[in-house]
Structure formats: structure tokens, C-alpha cells
Design an enzyme around this catalytic site. Sequence first.
Site, PDB file in Angstrom:
ATOM      1  N   GLY A 195      54.516  40.451 -12.022  1.00 26.46           N
ATOM      2  CA  GLY A 195      53.566  41.463 -13.625  1.00 26.46           C
ATOM      3  C   GLY A 195      54.204  41.095 -14.689  1.00 26.46           C
ATOM      4  O   GLY A 195      54.510  41.626 -15.731  1.00 26.46           O
ATOM      5  N   ALA A 196      53.928  39.628 -14.796  1.00 27.27           N
ATOM      6  CA  ALA A 196      54.191  38.660 -15.228  1.00 27.27           C
ATOM      7  C   ALA A 196      53.371  38.416 -16.390  1.00 27.27           C
ATOM      8  O   ALA A 196      53.559  37.717 -17.183  1.00 27.27           O
ATOM      9  CB  ALA A 196      55.019  37.234 -15.167  1.00 27.27           C
TER      10      ALA A 196
ATOM     11  N   ARG B 115      51.386  39.773 -18.942  1.00 26.44           N
ATOM     12  CA  ARG B 115      51.529  40.415 -20.486  1.00 26.44           C
ATOM     13  C   ARG B 115      52.910  41.699 -19.920  1.00 26.44           C
ATOM     14  O   ARG B 115      53.820  41.694 -19.380  1.00 26.44           O
ATOM     15  CB  ARG B 115      50.043  41.454 -20.466  1.00 26.44           C
ATOM     16  CG  ARG B 115      50.389  42.960 -19.477  1.00 26.44           C
ATOM     17  CD  ARG B 115      49.348  43.108 -20.335  1.00 26.44           C
ATOM     18  NE  ARG B 115      49.519  44.986 -19.060  1.00 26.44           N
ATOM     19  CZ  ARG B 115      48.860  46.232 -19.724  1.00 26.44           C
ATOM     20  NH1 ARG B 115      47.244  45.971 -19.839  1.00 26.44           N
ATOM     21  NH2 ARG B 115      49.294  47.577 -19.051  1.00 26.44           N
TER      22      ARG B 115
ATOM     23  N   ASP C 191      48.444  40.618  -5.437  1.00 26.42           N
ATOM     24  CA  ASP C 191      49.503  41.868  -6.131  1.00 26.42           C
ATOM     25  C   ASP C 191      50.048  42.434  -4.760  1.00 26.42           C
ATOM     26  O   ASP C 191      50.149  42.005  -3.336  1.00 26.42           O
ATOM     27  CB  ASP C 191      47.685  42.229  -5.415  1.00 26.42           C
ATOM     28  CG  ASP C 191      47.202  44.016  -5.065  1.00 26.42           C
ATOM     29  OD1 ASP C 191      48.502  44.432  -5.542  1.00 26.42           O
ATOM     30  OD2 ASP C 191      46.188  44.494  -5.067  1.00 26.42           O
ATOM     31  N   VAL C 192      51.120  42.514  -5.677  1.00 29.22           N
ATOM     32  CA  VAL C 192      52.283  43.136  -4.405  1.00 29.22           C
ATOM     33  C   VAL C 192      51.932  44.090  -4.408  1.00 29.22           C
ATOM     34  O   VAL C 192      53.041  44.745  -3.267  1.00 29.22           O
ATOM     35  CB  VAL C 192      53.216  43.278  -5.687  1.00 29.22           C
ATOM     36  CG1 VAL C 192      54.046  42.479  -6.580  1.00 29.22           C
ATOM     37  CG2 VAL C 192      53.024  44.585  -6.774  1.00 29.22           C
TER      38      VAL C 192
ATOM     39  N   SER D 251      63.519  52.731 -14.845  1.00 30.68           N
ATOM     40  CA  SER D 251      62.853  53.580 -15.929  1.00 30.68           C
ATOM     41  C   SER D 251      63.957  54.911 -16.139  1.00 30.68           C
ATOM     42  O   SER D 251      64.558  55.300 -15.543  1.00 30.68           O
ATOM     43  CB  SER D 251      61.428  54.232 -15.873  1.00 30.68           C
ATOM     44  OG  SER D 251      61.036  54.840 -17.309  1.00 30.68           O
TER      45      SER D 251
ATOM     46  N   TYR E 148      55.497  58.903 -11.698  1.00 30.69           N
ATOM     47  CA  TYR E 148      56.239  57.212 -12.455  1.00 30.69           C
ATOM     48  C   TYR E 148      57.010  58.270 -12.224  1.00 30.69           C
ATOM     49  O   TYR E 148      57.848  57.063 -11.560  1.00 30.69           O
ATOM     50  CB  TYR E 148      55.736  57.615 -13.791  1.00 30.69           C
ATOM     51  CG  TYR E 148      56.041  56.841 -14.018  1.00 30.69           C
ATOM     52  CD1 TYR E 148      55.715  55.042 -14.026  1.00 30.69           C
ATOM     53  CD2 TYR E 148      57.657  56.187 -14.965  1.00 30.69           C
ATOM     54  CE1 TYR E 148      56.417  53.689 -14.872  1.00 30.69           C
ATOM     55  CE2 TYR E 148      58.552  55.126 -15.830  1.00 30.69           C
ATOM     56  CZ  TYR E 148      57.261  53.992 -15.156  1.00 30.69           C
ATOM     57  OH  TYR E 148      57.881  52.888 -16.044  1.00 30.69           O
ATOM     58  N   ALA E 149      57.841  59.079 -12.385  1.00 33.58           N
ATOM     59  CA  ALA E 149      59.568  59.688 -12.166  1.00 33.58           C
ATOM     60  C   ALA E 149      59.945  59.549 -11.061  1.00 33.58           C
ATOM     61  O   ALA E 149      60.649  58.559 -10.711  1.00 33.58           O
ATOM     62  CB  ALA E 149      60.114  61.153 -13.386  1.00 33.58           C
TER      63      ALA E 149
ATOM     64  N   LYS F 178      59.939  56.195  -9.767  1.00 30.51           N
ATOM     65  CA  LYS F 178      60.878  55.188 -10.463  1.00 30.51           C
ATOM     66  C   LYS F 178      62.428  56.382  -9.840  1.00 30.51           C
ATOM     67  O   LYS F 178      63.281  54.351  -9.412  1.00 30.51           O
ATOM     68  CB  LYS F 178      61.187  54.979 -11.581  1.00 30.51           C
ATOM     69  CG  LYS F 178      59.998  54.748 -12.141  1.00 30.51           C
ATOM     70  CD  LYS F 178      59.473  52.857 -12.359  1.00 30.51           C
ATOM     71  CE  LYS F 178      58.839  52.094 -12.627  1.00 30.51           C
ATOM     72  NZ  LYS F 178      58.856  50.767 -12.080  1.00 30.51           N
TER      73      LYS F 178
HETATM   74  P1  NAD Z   1      52.759  46.191 -18.962  1.00 27.84           P
HETATM   75  O1  NAD Z   1      51.505  47.857 -18.266  1.00 27.84           O
HETATM   76  O2  NAD Z   1      52.270  45.707 -19.827  1.00 27.84           O
HETATM   77  O3  NAD Z   1      52.970  45.052 -17.370  1.00 27.84           O
HETATM   78  C1  NAD Z   1      52.756  45.314 -16.343  1.00 27.84           C
HETATM   79  C2  NAD Z   1      52.180  44.121 -15.177  1.00 27.84           C
HETATM   80  O4  NAD Z   1      51.824  44.107 -14.797  1.00 27.84           O
HETATM   81  C3  NAD Z   1      50.797  43.805 -15.577  1.00 27.84           C
HETATM   82  O5  NAD Z   1      51.071  42.848 -16.383  1.00 27.84           O
HETATM   83  C4  NAD Z   1      50.135  43.962 -14.694  1.00 27.84           C
HETATM   84  O6  NAD Z   1      48.926  43.452 -13.868  1.00 27.84           O
HETATM   85  C5  NAD Z   1      51.051  43.622 -13.853  1.00 27.84           C
HETATM   86  N1  NAD Z   1      50.843  44.388 -12.427  1.00 27.84           N
HETATM   87  C6  NAD Z   1      50.635  45.730 -12.169  1.00 27.84           C
HETATM   88  N2  NAD Z   1      49.860  46.098 -11.031  1.00 27.84           N
HETATM   89  C7  NAD Z   1      50.270  44.818 -10.390  1.00 27.84           C
HETATM   90  C8  NAD Z   1      50.321  45.119  -8.571  1.00 27.84           C
HETATM   91  N3  NAD Z   1      48.900  45.441  -8.082  1.00 27.84           N
HETATM   92  N4  NAD Z   1      50.473  43.443  -7.981  1.00 27.84           N
HETATM   93  C9  NAD Z   1      50.766  42.515  -9.919  1.00 27.84           C
HETATM   94  N5  NAD Z   1      50.852  43.348 -10.698  1.00 27.84           N
HETATM   95  C10 NAD Z   1      50.596  44.556 -10.819  1.00 27.84           C
HETATM   96  O7  NAD Z   1      53.668  47.008 -18.886  1.00 27.84           O
HETATM   97  P2  NAD Z   1      55.238  47.043 -19.156  1.00 27.84           P
HETATM   98  O8  NAD Z   1      55.357  47.507 -20.250  1.00 27.84           O
HETATM   99  O9  NAD Z   1      55.578  45.620 -19.795  1.00 27.84           O
HETATM  100  O10 NAD Z   1      56.132  47.448 -18.055  1.00 27.84           O
HETATM  101  C11 NAD Z   1      56.894  46.721 -16.611  1.00 27.84           C
HETATM  102  C12 NAD Z   1      57.561  47.109 -16.412  1.00 27.84           C
HETATM  103  O11 NAD Z   1      59.212  48.246 -16.908  1.00 27.84           O
HETATM  104  C13 NAD Z   1      57.485  48.476 -15.224  1.00 27.84           C
HETATM  105  O12 NAD Z   1      58.195  48.959 -14.092  1.00 27.84           O
HETATM  106  C14 NAD Z   1      57.533  49.637 -15.796  1.00 27.84           C
HETATM  107  O13 NAD Z   1      57.432  50.779 -15.207  1.00 27.84           O
HETATM  108  C15 NAD Z   1      58.800  49.215 -16.413  1.00 27.84           C
HETATM  109  N6  NAD Z   1      59.496  49.666 -17.727  1.00 27.84           N
HETATM  110  C16 NAD Z   1      58.524  50.144 -19.068  1.00 27.84           C
HETATM  111  C17 NAD Z   1      59.435  50.602 -19.667  1.00 27.84           C
HETATM  112  C18 NAD Z   1      58.262  50.356 -21.348  1.00 27.84           C
HETATM  113  O14 NAD Z   1      58.481  50.898 -22.190  1.00 27.84           O
HETATM  114  N7  NAD Z   1      57.853  49.614 -21.579  1.00 27.84           N
HETATM  115  C19 NAD Z   1      60.276  51.999 -19.930  1.00 27.84           C
HETATM  116  C20 NAD Z   1      60.678  51.692 -19.299  1.00 27.84           C
HETATM  117  C21 NAD Z   1      60.614  51.211 -17.457  1.00 27.84           C
END
Ligand code: NAD
Length: 251
Positions: free
Chosen positions: A14-15, A17, A55-56, A134, A147-148, A151
Site C-alpha cells: 500500500g505504498a 500514497r 493486489d494484496v 489502528s 474497520y475496527a 483492525k
Molecule cells: P491511504 O488510503 O492513503 O493509502 C492506502 C494505500 O493502500 C493506497 O495506496 C491503496 O492503493 C493501497 N491499497 C488499498 N487496497 C489495496 C490492495 N488490495 N492491494 C494493494 N494495495 C492496496 O491510507 P493511509 O491513511 O496511508 O493508511 C495506511 C494504513 O494505515 C492503513 O492500513 C490504515 O488503516 C492505517 N491507519 C491509518 C490511519 C490514518 O490516520 N491515516 C490511522 C490508523 C491506521
Amino acid sequence: MHLDLTDRVVLVTGAARGIGAVLADRFVTEGCRVVALDLAFPDAPTTGVDQVRCDVTDPASVRAAVDGVVARHGTVDVLVNNAGINVEGTVAELGWDAWRRCMDVNVGGTFLVAQAVAPVMQAAGRGRILNAASFAAIVPSVGSAAYAASKSAVVAFTRVLASELGPWGITVNAYAPGMVPTAMNGFAEMPSAAQDRLLDTLSIRRWESADDVADLLVFLASDAAGYVTGTLVDVSGGKLATQIPAKAYER
Ligand code: NAD
């Protein structure tokens, strides 16, 4: 403290963005060989970091990606299961497809990539697996049932895998960011009163940055964290550490 990660092979899912993109860049800065996986990557790499479209939730896609990394770099030292989606809706509103998609990506994806990478780490006799949980796994919000739950499942999965991989010296930990403004949540675009209400839940009263998460993960990935496993590390700025953290700012 010994935090040298030079030449470690790091896989970040998921890298494309958000937090994942910053994590990938940080591990490059730490001297690692980084491979970034994401559904959203084009087929051909475009930047310095190795980018692999994956795609994970698709076992064949995960297998191909992990095999490709091992063919190119020989091993995987650190896996960051960052890929995740947020699905909002009350229990009354949530559709079955949305529920399942949330579980597929957040829990299923974490399982599939960890399962593919674990034998590589076992063969090497070392490794670090870091799973994005999370704060929602600690205190969930209304409208976050899917979501909860997903996680919380990641946290339970992390604990089991930590025990299963302990004999190989592999550690497995989950981490709980609080509120990092990204496209996933739109925190930064909220009206200021709504932002204040959220910020008032924090002991460190500012939005979290992806670098706050990266700082923790660099430590957890390092040799210095060799005795830390099976945990959920809260990196939320003390969110709801007390009932009303904002009181400390009113003094
Ligand atoms: P984001 O939506 O900005 O980025 C998520 C990335 O995951 C995207 O690039 C997307 O294309 C990729 N992705 C989604 N489904 C996918 C799949 N099936 N296969 C491969 N890639 C896939 O999210 P973020 O805010 O950067 O969050 C990143 C992680 O941190 C997530 O697991 C999120 O639940 C967790 N998180 C985020 C926050 C927050 O405040 N942003 C808080 C708690 C936990």
C-alpha cells in the site's frame, strides 16, 4: 542505540500514497533496499523505489510479487503490511460487500502477504513483520464496525503469528496510528470546529505525521527491537490517554 538498517530488504504494501509512501521513502533514507507494493501502481516502475503492482487480496498476485522480490534481492528482511482501506457506515447501513471488502483487504491482505513472506524469513533465520492496525482497534468509533473489527483482527493475527515465528527469531508486531491526515480520512479538509474536536482527544495536540509512524517502524525493524514481539504499539499521540486530554491545554 543500534538502529542500522543498511542493505535490509524492506517490503511495504500500500505504498503508492499516504503513510505507505512515506514509509517506503524513510526506509530508503535508512539505506534499505525497498520494494513498494500497491494496487494503484502502473505496470512499469516510475521512480527510484522498486514499485510492483500487487493486489494484496489476490493470492496469485501476492505470490508473484513476493517471488519477484526474492528473485531480485534474495530475501525479505522486513515486511510492512500497510495496505488498508477504511469502510464507514453504521451496522444498520453497512452492506455485506463493503464489510467483506474491508475484511479482505485489511485482514486477508495482511494474512496473504505474511504467509508468503514468512518462509523466506524462516530460511534466513531472521525477520520483522509490522502490521498496520489502528487506534480503532483500541477505542473504536461509531460507524467503524467493519474497520475496527478488521483492525482488531489484525492485532489477534499479529499475536498468533508472533508466537508461530518466534522459534526463527522473527518478530511480529502491530502498530496503531491515531490520526494522520491522508486521502483515507480527509481530516485536514474538515471544518475547523470538527478538527478541533478531534485534536482535543490528543495529549500531543497536533495531527500525526506519517514520519511519526516511520520513526516507530524504523525502531521496530531494527536489531534493537529484537525482544519486542506480539505487541500492539500505540503511536497515536496519547489519544484518549485520559478522558479529557484537552484539560491539560486549558491550564
Ligand atoms: P491511504 O488510503 O492513503 O493509502 C492506502 C494505500 O493502500 C493506497 O495506496 C491503496 O492503493 C493501497 N491499497 C488499498 N487496497 C489495496 C490492495 N488490495 N492491494 C494493494 N494495495 C492496496 O491510507 P493511509 O491513511 O496511508 O493508511 C495506511 C494504513 O494505515 C492503513 O492500513 C490504515 O488503516 C492505517 N491507519 C491509518 C490511519 C490514518 O490516520 N491515516 C490511522 C490508523 C491506521
